[in-house]
Design an enzyme around this catalytic site. Structure first.
Site, mmCIF file in Angstrom:
data_model
loop_
_atom_site.group_PDB
_atom_site.id
_atom_site.type_symbol
_atom_site.label_atom_id
_atom_site.label_comp_id
_atom_site.label_asym_id
_atom_site.label_seq_id
_atom_site.Cartn_x
_atom_site.Cartn_y
_atom_site.Cartn_z
ATOM 1 N N CYS A 281 37.359 33.336 29.614
ATOM 2 C CA CYS A 281 36.234 32.910 28.800
ATOM 3 C C CYS A 281 35.000 33.772 29.065
ATOM 4 C CB CYS A 281 35.899 31.455 29.101
ATOM 5 S SG CYS A 281 37.312 30.344 29.065
ATOM 6 N N ARG B 247 37.268 40.059 26.338
ATOM 7 C CA ARG B 247 37.889 39.215 27.355
ATOM 8 C C ARG B 247 38.998 38.344 26.767
ATOM 9 N NH1 ARG B 247 34.512 38.943 32.003
ATOM 10 N NH2 ARG B 247 35.287 36.898 32.604
ATOM 11 N N TRP C 196 38.974 30.631 26.039
ATOM 12 C CA TRP C 196 40.411 30.908 26.029
ATOM 13 C C TRP C 196 41.080 29.633 26.521
ATOM 14 C CZ3 TRP C 196 44.596 31.215 29.419
ATOM 15 C CH2 TRP C 196 45.696 31.957 28.977
ATOM 16 N N ASN D 38 33.803 28.517 32.709
ATOM 17 C CA ASN D 38 34.971 29.382 32.819
ATOM 18 C C ASN D 38 35.689 28.980 34.092
ATOM 19 O OD1 ASN D 38 36.872 31.383 32.652
ATOM 20 N ND2 ASN D 38 35.504 33.052 33.219
ATOM 21 N N GLY D 39 36.996 28.744 34.006
ATOM 22 C CA GLY D 39 37.763 28.334 35.167
ATOM 23 C C GLY D 39 38.590 27.107 34.869
ATOM 24 N N GLU E 285 55.470 50.021 31.979
ATOM 25 C CA GLU E 285 54.144 49.992 31.378
ATOM 26 C C GLU E 285 54.215 50.231 29.878
ATOM 27 O OE1 GLU E 285 49.949 49.858 30.902
ATOM 28 O OE2 GLU E 285 51.395 48.958 32.270
ATOM 29 N N LYS F 152 52.930 47.567 27.005
ATOM 30 C CA LYS F 152 51.946 47.887 25.974
ATOM 31 C C LYS F 152 52.461 47.467 24.594
ATOM 32 C CE LYS F 152 48.707 48.841 28.216
ATOM 33 N NZ LYS F 152 49.302 47.993 29.143
ATOM 34 N N GLU G 173 52.400 43.642 24.295
ATOM 35 C CA GLU G 173 51.056 43.075 24.264
ATOM 36 C C GLU G 173 50.422 43.141 22.884
ATOM 37 O OE1 GLU G 173 48.876 43.667 28.526
ATOM 38 O OE2 GLU G 173 49.304 45.496 27.419
ATOM 39 N N HIS H 262 74.336 48.132 33.899
ATOM 40 C CA HIS H 262 74.569 46.844 34.536
ATOM 41 C C HIS H 262 74.031 45.685 33.699
ATOM 42 C CE1 HIS H 262 75.972 48.697 38.292
ATOM 43 N NE2 HIS H 262 75.059 49.627 38.029
ATOM 44 N N LYS I 129 41.372 39.701 28.715
ATOM 45 C CA LYS I 129 41.184 40.933 29.471
ATOM 46 C C LYS I 129 41.156 40.673 30.969
ATOM 47 C CE LYS I 129 40.395 45.312 29.939
ATOM 48 N NZ LYS I 129 41.505 46.246 29.663
#
Length: 614
Positions: free
Chosen positions: A2, A27, A75, A101-102, A487, A491, A494, A510, A609
């Site tokens: 947030c 964020r 968020w 926030n939290g 990575e 990407k 996301e 495998h 973020k």
């Protein structure tokens, strides 16, 4: 997570708050709101589901006057994204408004107690429980707002950054933090509040980063007062921040992500400035100079990180072990903190976080310090919680990263880990002078080679159109390239919402080989290094099953180029530095596929973020 913004002064607050919320959009959020106290003493809260633009439209016919206010982008954690659950939240009397926030972990028990005492709730959030608790204490004990906040926080279990205003005292904002960032900006007869410095730097470069347990009493016309939960007066450390406002704008690019991909050559030059000296063939890190004994005598290194930073840590493990001959473990911070890890005083824990506020990573380093480990931080955000809590460390100096999907922070982290390995190896005598000088020289040349790779942007855009409607991707790599595969897959997931999986190329047999058919694009990092022949065999196995191969190869490769369906050439470099070049085409591929699919590249759904809650 947030975003928090606040203002008190002699200007109209609403435009400042909205501009601040826009600065914090990176964020990640699902709703937004503001609370303002106007000249008549009215406390007006406006909030809505959606983006900041939706909030502005919603407020177009509302009273948003006032010179004191707080604002928030949410968020969702407790309660679905909705106008009802958006912040700010009123207290029952509507005298108070809070943003938070939290997570309040014991909110359910507190809510049950308050409900039994007749308190009525309007939302499903844990945040509303806190403001109702504060008001309940304030009314029952006849406390001022600061004292009520202090008593309420004694009862709270969890993490928070909060800001409150009271319509009966329009000259004050109360702000408090625990395990969630909060910054106070000090201007001329005015104050600003932010989750980070980005909403503040346009107005002042003087800031105070609140520490855990700090409560800021921000009053118009008075000096900033900071106390702890026990009301002991503290001396805030006023710092000067240096952020170029141009770094917070798109600079002509359609998205922050594309801008940040293209910034990487300059970012890595900044990252190495003053640290890599090719004239003397030397790498100098002040942390290694100042804490040589702790680092050289380490029995092992433990890297703790999350997401993209964890992938950088996997590359760092290989570099440090190869150059320094020190065993390195790489841990997900979220798992590390809960599994009672074995840590001794001879261990060095490296905490990696772009924001320096990642909750799990911060908790992991605190655990490591409690057990006597020496903690080294690698962060981007100066003055962040992790940067302040570690024993020493290195900033990556790549500038603000606004796009939610990390790009330049990843290459900055890998660069710092490379410099750390080189500096330690030289001190330990575990690398030959010839190899050391060769790698230092090559590291210095990486930014120019990155610029060559970026010239393939149009090629990656063309490729993306061919694979936009794929439902699955497989990314393969070996050695230093395996974390790059992870990575690259991350990407794509996301920002395009296509399922993708990164795998060690040799492990394909495998299990994942069962997935390969003509509809499965397979991205293979196949640069010309010690693993080349092995990876070539893996490509042939994919082709035998009609898989579509996109291969990243070294310039001049004439073997894989005849086998793969699509080939992307990379400049030749030393194997340990190949991730810095190979990651760029994968960033561009993910970006252009997401654009073709019409996705919100900079603010992908459900992501934030800076993950400041568990």
């Amino acid at each position: 997570m947030c975003g928090i913004v606040g203002y008190i002064g002699n200007q109209e607050a609403f435009p400042i708050l909205i501009k601040g919320l826009r600065r914090l959009e990176y964020r990640g959020y699902d709703s937004a709101g503001v609370a303002l106290i106007n000249a008549s003493g009215e406390l007006n809260v406006c909030k809505t589901k959606g983006k900041v633009d939706d909030l502005v439209n919603y407020c177009s016919d509302k009273n948003v006057s006032g010179m004191v206010g707080i604002a928030h982008t949410r968020w969702a954690t407790h309660g679905e994204p909705s106008a009802m659950n958006a912040h700010p939240h009123y207290s029952q009397s509507k005298n108070l408004a809070i943003i938070h926030n939290g997570i309040i972990e014991n909110y359910a028990a507190l809510k049950e107690k308050l409900t039994a005492k007749g308190v009525k709730f309007r939302s499903d959030t844990d945040t509303e429980v806190l403001v109702q608790l504060i008001e309940y204490i304030q009314e029952r004990k006849n406390f001022d707002l600061l004292t009520a906040v202090q008593f309420a926080l004694h009862e709270v279990i969890g993490a928070y950054a909060v800001a409150l205003i009271d319509r009966r005292d329009p000259n004050q904002i109360i702000a408090a933090r625990k395990q969630s960032p909060l910054v106070v900006g000090i201007g001329e007869n005015e104050f600003f509040l932010g989750s980070d410095a980005s909403p503040i730097v346009e107005y002042t470069d003087k800031v105070v980063y609140l520490e855990d347990g700090n409560i800021a009493v921000i009053r118009r016309g008075e000096e900033l007062k900071v106390v702890n939960i026990l009301n002991r007066r503290l001396n805030p450390d006023i710092q000067t921040v240096d952020i170029n406002l141009g770094q917070l704008d798109k600079g002509g690019y359609p998205h922050f992500m594309l801008k940040e991909i293209f910034e990487q050559p300059d970012c890595l030059t900044n990252c190495m400035r003053g640290r890599v000296n090719v004239d003397t063939d030397n790498v100098v890190l002040s942390a290694v100079i100042d804490y040589k004994r702790q680092l050289l005598e380490a029995k092992r290194f433990i890297i703790v990180a999350c997401g993209t930073s964890w992938h950088a840590g996997l590359i760092g493990k290989q570099i440090i072990e190869s150059f320094c001959r020190i065993p390195v473990e790489v841990e997900y911070a979220s798992e590390f903190r809960y599994r009672n890890p074995v840590i001794s005083e001879g261990d060095v824990v490296i905490a990696i976080s772009q924001s320096g506020e990642t909750a799990d990573t911060f908790a992991a380093l605190k655990l490591a310090k409690e057990k006597g480990a020496f903690v080294y931080g690698i962060c981007n955000a100066i003055g962040s919680s992790i940067a302040r809590a570690t024993d020493t460390g290195s900033y990556i100096h790549v500038g603000p990263e606004i796009g939610v999907a990390s790009t330049k922070a990843f290459t900055g982290q890998v660069t710092v880990l490379s410099m750390l390995a080189l500096a330690l190896a030289k001190e330990k005598g575990t690398i030959s002078s010839g190899d050391y000088m060769k790698i230092v020289q090559e590291l210095h040349e990486i930014p120019e080679k990155m610029k060559q790779v970026l010239k393939q942007n149009n090629r990656m855009a063309d490729l993306s159109r061919m694979f936009t409607y794929a439902r699955n991707f497989l990314y393969l790599g070996r050695g230093y390239s395996y974390p790059v595969a992870l990575e690259g897959a991350l990407k794509l997931k996301e920002i395009s919402y296509i399922h993708a999986e990164g795998y060690p190329a040799a492990e394909m047999k495998h299990g994942p080989i069962a997935l390969i058919d003509s509809d499965m694009p397979v991205v293979v990092i196949a640069t010309h290094n010690a693993m080349y022949e092995k990876v070539l065999s893996n490509i042939q196995e994919v082709k035998a099953r009609k898989g579509k191969v996109i291969a990243l190869v070294t310039e001049g490769d004439d073997t894989i180029s005849r086998i793969a369906d699509e080939v992307i050439e990379l400049p030749k470099t030393i194997e340990c530095l190949e991730p810095l070049l190979a990651t760029i085409p994968l960033q561009l591929l993910a970006y252009h596929i997401a654009v073709c699919k019409g996705k919100n590249v900079d603010q992908p759904r459900n992501l934030a973020k800076s993950v400041t809650v568990e």
